[in-house]
Scaffold this active site. Structure first.
Site, PDB file in Angstrom:
ATOM      1  N   GLU A  25       0.929  -1.419   0.255  1.00  0.00           N
ATOM      2  CA  GLU A  25      -0.162  -0.056  -0.063  1.00  0.00           C
ATOM      3  C   GLU A  25       0.758   1.464   0.090  1.00  0.00           C
ATOM      4  OE1 GLU A  25      -2.612  -0.049   3.120  1.00  0.00           O
ATOM      5  OE2 GLU A  25      -4.201  -1.228   2.013  1.00  0.00           O
ATOM      6  N   GLU A  29      -6.876  -7.412  -0.648  1.00  0.00           N
ATOM      7  CA  GLU A  29      -7.340  -7.513   0.865  1.00  0.00           C
ATOM      8  C   GLU A  29      -8.651  -7.087   0.786  1.00  0.00           C
ATOM      9  OE1 GLU A  29      -5.109  -4.998   3.837  1.00  0.00           O
ATOM     10  OE2 GLU A  29      -3.142  -5.865   2.978  1.00  0.00           O
TER      11      GLU A  29
END
Ligand code: GAL
Length: 844
Positions: free
Chosen positions: A182, A251
Site C-alpha cells: 500500500e 485485501e
C-alpha cells in the site's frame, strides 16, 4: 522420543515429496492469473503464520480448503525473522518454510507478501526496530541504507523459498509475490524520492527472478509487469493500470481489527458475500479475505498504538481456530457457486445490462454454449423482482444472485443456507497443580518489582528522552526518574507541601509514583496529559514515571518516527497560585525495562518467588506465579483475566501477549443487529460498547502440558490474580437457521459440470459440527412467518402446526438432517404469504 522423531522424519519426507511436484508456469493476461496456460478463478484467504502455532496450521489450512479457498496469502514478518541484525529465526511460529509446505501439502497455492513492510497491525509494521538505528537511514524512500537492508532481506526470503523449491516455477505452491504494501496510499508524502523508491522496489523485486508474477497493492502506478491490486471493503470498481493485467483484490477486509479501548467490529456475512460476488460479477478473478483466520498477537507483536492481543478480525475462522458460522459456511457456498461459473467467467467478457434502477445483470456467454450470470440489486432499501432471459427472480436489496447456467439461482448473497452455530466459553476454575494439597487461591507466589530505578545499567541524561530511541523496543517499559530536594517554601507548593504534577506523553500508558507510591496514571493513543495532585515531603523526594508502550505504530507516512513516551513538559505546579517549575530539562535517570524482565521472571524460574500469605493484591508492579493443570478435553483454551489490571502473561515461559481487561470500550456506536444493506465501513457494525475490549486471551493447547504448568503475570496496574479463570471454547451445541421458500436450493444440488440436479426446492439442512454429536432436540421449528433470531425465535401469525413434529422426526438422533422447505412437506398455513422455516436445534 525415537518414535516421535521417526514420525517427524517421515512427515518431512512426505512434505518434500509433495512439494517436488512438477513446475508450473504462472503468467497473467487481462482476465486472470494463468497457470500452465489456463486462466484461473482464485479464492484466497490470509492466515499469518506467527498468529497461530505450527500445531494449529494443518487444521487452519484444512478448514480453509474445506471453505473453498485455493490460495493462502501471508505477509513475511521481518522483525520476527531477524530480531537482531543478521541473527535469523525461522523456527516455531516463524517456520515459514514449514507453513508454505503445509499449504502445498493441502494442495493450495500461496501468495507470499514479502513486503518487507507489512503494516498488518503488527509491531512497527514488521520492521525490526534495529533498522531505525542504522546511521542515515530513512524508511520507505529512496535512501541507500534502507534500500540495502530491504534488498538484503527480500533476497534472503526469495533465496530461502528457491532453495526449498517453493515457487510454482520450481514445482512449489507460490504463484505470486508482493513487494512493498500500500505504498501508493502514502507515497505523496515522500515526494519525488517516493516515486523513485517505488520504481526501485519494483525492479529490485523483478531482479530476484522468482519465475512467478509480482504484485503491488494500492499502487496505481505500479510499473509493468508488476500487477497493481486493490485493497478495501469493496473492489468491484477497481481497474488495473494496464489492459494486460487482471483485476485482483489482495485485501477484502472480512471484519476489522480490535484496539484496546475500542468496541469490537464485525462485518455481516451478507455484505461480505455481496462484496465478493459483485467483484467476480464485474470481472475480478482473484480475491483474498483479509483475514480468513486472524489469530492472536502473541508476545509483543501487536502493532499500535493500542492494538489488542486478539486479532480475531471477525474472520471466517475465529481466533481460536473454530469456524465462525454462518460466515464460514455461507462463504463456502458462495465459493462453490462462483466455481460453478468458472469456465464461463474465464472464457469471455460479460455483457452488462440494466434491469432497472440499481439492478444489473452481467452475462458471461460463449458461442460454445457456456453461460453464467450474476444479477445484482445494489439498492440499499428495496427488494426487487426482475425479469432476466424471460424468467423472474427475487433480488433482496444489496444482494447478488449467481446463475451458473444463466437460468437457475445457485446462490444469493443475502439468503443464507448455512446454520448459525453457537460458540460458548465454558468457565473452568484455575485448577491448581494436582500434586499440591493447598487450596485454590493460596497457590500464588509473587515477587515485587522495584518502583523506580533498580538496575545497574540505569543512566542519567538531561531532558526527557523519546522512548523508542531509548529502549530500542527491547521492552514496553521505560522509567523516567528524578530525585528532588524540597525545602518546603517553594512557590509551586500549596499548603502541606501539596502540588500538582503535570505530565505530557505521546503514549501509550504512564504511571506516576511519588516517593514509591502510585499517585496517578493515564493512557492514550497519541497524547496523554495528566494533572495529578500529589503530596511531597520536606527533604528528599522521588518522582518515578513509568512509561509503557502498547505496540509500536504500523501505519501511515513516517510511522516509524511517530515515537512514544514522555515528551513533556513535566511540571510541578501550585493548584492555587499558578506558580510552577518545569522539570523537563532536569537530569533524569533512565532505566530501560524492568528488573524482572532482565532476570527472566516470565519463565517462572527464580529462587525469589515468595509464597507466604497474604498475597499482595491491587498493588502496582507485582509479578505473580502459579501452577495449573490443563483444562480437560481438547477444546481451545483461553484465560479470562477479569480481576486483573494490565500486564503481560506467560504460560510455561511462552508469552501469550499483553492483557488489559480494564481497558473499556467507549460506550457509543454499537448496534446488536447491524443492517448489512449499504456500504460497510470499519465503524459501521460494532458490539461490546462499554465493556472491556478484551477479557479472554488465547493460550494455544500445544503450550500446555497435562499438569504442572506455570503461569506468570507481570501485573503493572494492580489487580487480583486469584480472580482469573480458564475458559475453553466450545462449538455448536446449538444450531439455528431460517430458510425461506425463495432461498436457492443448496449449492450442493449442483453437479460440477454446472448442471443443476433434480431437486430444486429450498432445503433447510443442519449438521452438528462435532463428529460424535447428534441432534438431541429441536427447541423451535416453525414453517410460516416466524420472527426473531437464534435464541429468540417466535411463531408469527402463520405457522404450520406440523412444523415441530416434522423437523423432530427428520432430525433428532442424527448428526445431520435435511428438510425441504415447501408446502408439499408442511401444508400451507397461509396461502397468500411468503413463508419460511426457522429451526433451533441442540447437539450433544
Ligand atoms: C491495510 C494493510 C493491512 C492491514 C489492514 C487493516 O491497509 O495493508 O496490512 O493493516 O489495512 O487491517
Amino acid at each position: 522420543m525415537v518414535r516421535v522423531r521417526k514420525i517427524e522424519i517421515v512427515s518431512c519426507l512426505l512434505l518434500q515429496i509433495v512439494v517436488a511436484a512438477t513446475a508450473a508456469n504462472v503468467t497473467y493476461d487481462h482476465r486472470a492469473l494463468v497457470i500452465d496456460g489456463k486462466r484461473k478463478i482464485l479464492i484466497s484467504g490470509s492466515i499469518h503464520y506467527p498468529r497461530s502455532t505450527p500445531e494449529m496450521w494443518p487444521d487452519l489450512i484444512q478448514k480453509s480448503k474445506d471453505g473453498g479457498l485455493d490460495v493462502i496469502e501471508t505477509y513475511v514478518f521481518w522483525n520476527g525473522h531477524e530480531p537482531h541484525k543478521n541473527k535469523y529465526n525461522f523456527e516455531g511460529r516463524y517456520d515459514l518454510v514449514k507453513f508454505v509446505k503445509l499449504v502445498a501439502k493441502a494442495g493450495l497455492y500461496v501468495h507470499l507478501r514479502i513486503g518487507p513492510y507489512a503494516c498488518a497491525e503488527w509491531n512497527y509494521g514488521g520492521f525490526p526496530v534495529w533498522l531505525h538505528f542504522i546511521p542515515g537511514i530513512k524508511f520507505r524512500t529512496d535512501n541507500e541504507p534502507f534500500k540495502a537492508e530491504m534488498q538484503r532481506f527480500t533476497a534472503k526470503i526469495v533465496d530461502l523459498m528457491k532453495q526449498e523449491k517453493l515457487y510454482a516455477s520450481q514445482g512449489g505452491p507460490i504463484i505470486l509475490s508482493q513487494i512493498e504494501n500500500e505504498y501508493g496510499n502514502v507515497d505523496s508524502s515522500y515526494g519525488a524520492a517516493g516515486k523513485s523508491y517505488m520504481k526501485w522496489s519494483a525492479s529490485m523485486a523483478l531482479s530476484l527472478d522468482t519465475g512467478v508474477p509480482w504484485n503491488m497493492c494500492q499502487q496505481g502506478d505500479a510499473p509493468d509487469p508488476i500487477i497493481n491490486t486493490c485493497n478495501g471493503f469493496y473492489c468491484d470498481q477497481f481497474t488495473p493500470n494496464s489492459n494486460n493485467k487482471p483485476k485482483m483484490w489482495t485485501e477484502n477486509w472480512s471484519g476489522w481489527f480490535l484496539g484496546f479501548g475500542d468496541p469490537t467490529p464485525y462485518r455481516p456475512v451478507e455484505d461480505l458475500a455481496f462484496a465478493v460476488a459483485i467483484f467476480y460479477q464485474r470481472s475480478g478473478t482473484f480475491q483474498n479475505y483479509y483475514m480468513y483466520h486472524g489469530g492472536t498477537n502473541f508476545e509483543r507483536t501487536s502493532g499500535g498504538p493500542l492494538i489488542s492481543t486478539s486479532y480475531d478480525y471477525d474472520a471466517p475462522i475465529d481466533e481460536y481456530g473454530l469456524v465462525r458460522q454462518p460466515k464460514w459456511g455461507h462463504l463456502r457456498d458462495l465459493h462453490k457457486a462462483i466455481k460453478l461459473c468458472e469456465d464461463a467467467l474465464l472464457a469471455t467478457d460479460p455483457t452488462v445490462t440494466s434491469l432497472g434502477s440499481n439492478l444489473v445483470a452481467s452475462e458471461y456467454k460463449t458461442s460454445s454454449g457456456l453461460c453464467a450470470a450474476f444479477l445484482a440489486n445494489i439498492g440499499t432499501e428495496s427488494d426487487a423482482t426482475v425479469t432476466f432471459n424471460g424468467n423472474s427472480y427475487h433480488l433482496p436489496a444489496w444482494s447478488i444472485s449467481i446463475l451458473p447456467d444463466c437460468k437457475n439461482v445457485a446462490f444469493n448473497t443475502a439468503k443464507i443456507n448455512a446454520a448459525t452455530e453457537s460458540t460458548t466459553f465454558a468457565r473452568q476454575a484455575l485448577k491448581p497443580n494436582a500434586d499440591s494439597s493447598e487450596e485454590l487461591g493460596s497457590q500464588w507466589s509473587y515477587i515485587k518489582e522495584p518502583i523506580g530505578i533498580s538496575k545497574a545499567d540505569a543512566f542519567v541524561k538531561p531532558g526527557l528522552l523519546e522512548q523508542i530511541n531509548t529502549t530500542a523496543d527491547e521492552s514496553d517499559y521505560l522509567w523516567y526518574s528524578l530525585r528532588m530536594d524540597i525545602k518546603g517554601d517553594e512557590t509551586f507548593l500549596d499548603e502541606g507541601s501539596k502540588a500538582v504534577l503535570h505530565v505530557q506523553s505521546i503514549g501509550q500508558v504512564v504511571y506516576a509514583f511519588i516517593n514509591g507510591k502510585l499517585a496517578g496514571s493515564g493512557n492514550g493513543k497519541q497524547k496523554i496529559s495528566l494533572d495529578i495532585p500529589i503530596n511531597l515531603v520536606t527533604g528528599k523526594n522521588t518522582i518515578d514515571l513509568l512509561s509503557v508502550t502498547v505496540g509500536l505504530a504500523n501505519y501511515g507516512a513516517f510511522f516509524d518516527l511517530f515515537g512514544a513516551g514522555i515528551t513533556g513538559p513535566v511540571t510541578l505546579k501550585s493548584a492555587k497560585s499558578g506558580s510552577s517549575i518545569d522539570l523537563s530539562s532536569q537530569q533524569w535517570t533512565y532505566q530501560v525495562g524492568l528488573k524482572g524482565e532482565d532476570t527472566n521472571l516470565g519463565s517462572g524460574d527464580s529462587s525469589e518467588w515468595v509464597s507466604k500469605s497474604p498475597l499482595p493484591t491491587m498493588q502496582p508492579l507485582v509479578w505473580y506465579k502459579t501452577t495449573f493443570d490443563a483444562p480437560s478435553g481438547s477444546d481451545p483454551v483461553a484465560i479470562d483475566f477479569t480481576g486483573t489490571g494490565k500486564g503481560i502473561a506467560w504460560v510455561n515461559g511462552q508469552s501469550i501477549g499483553r492483557y488489559w481487561p480494564t481497558s473499556i470500550a467507549r460506550n457509543n456506536g454499537c448496534t446488536d443487529l447491524c443492517n448489512y444493506r449499504g456500504s460497510y465501513s470499519s465503524n459501521k457494525c460494532l458490539k461490546n460498547c462499554g465493556k472491556p475490549s478484551q477479557t479472554l486471551y488465547h493460550v494455544p493447547r500445544s503450550w500446555i502440558k497435562p499438569s504442572g504448568n506455570t503461569l506468570v503475570l507481570l501485573e503493572e496496574m494492580g489487580g487480583d490474580p486469584t480472580k482469573i479463570s480458564f475458559a475453553t471454547k466450545q462449538t455448536g451445541s446449538s444450531l439455528c437457521l431460517t430458510v425461506s421458500q425463495s432461498h436457492p436450493a443448496p449449492v450442493d444440488s449442483w453437479a460440477s459440470d454446472s448442471k443443476i440436479l433434480n431437486r430444486t426446492s429450498p432445503v433447510l439442512s443442519l449438521k452438528c459440527p462435532v463428529s460424535t454429536h447428534v441432534i438431541t432436540s429441536i427447541n423451535f421449528a416453525s414453517f410460516g412467518t416466524p420472527t426473531g433470531t437464534c435464541g429468540s425465535f417466535s411463531h408469527g401469525r402463520c405457522n404450520s402446526p406440523r412444523s415441530l413434529s416434522i423437523v423432530r422426526k427428520a432430525c433428532v438422533g442424527s448428526r445431520s438432517c435435511k428438510v425441504e422447505v415447501s408446502t408439499r412437506v408442511f401444508g400451507d398455513p397461509c396461502r397468500s404469504l411468503a413463508k419460511s422455516l426457522a429451526v433451533e436445534a441442540s447437539c450433544s
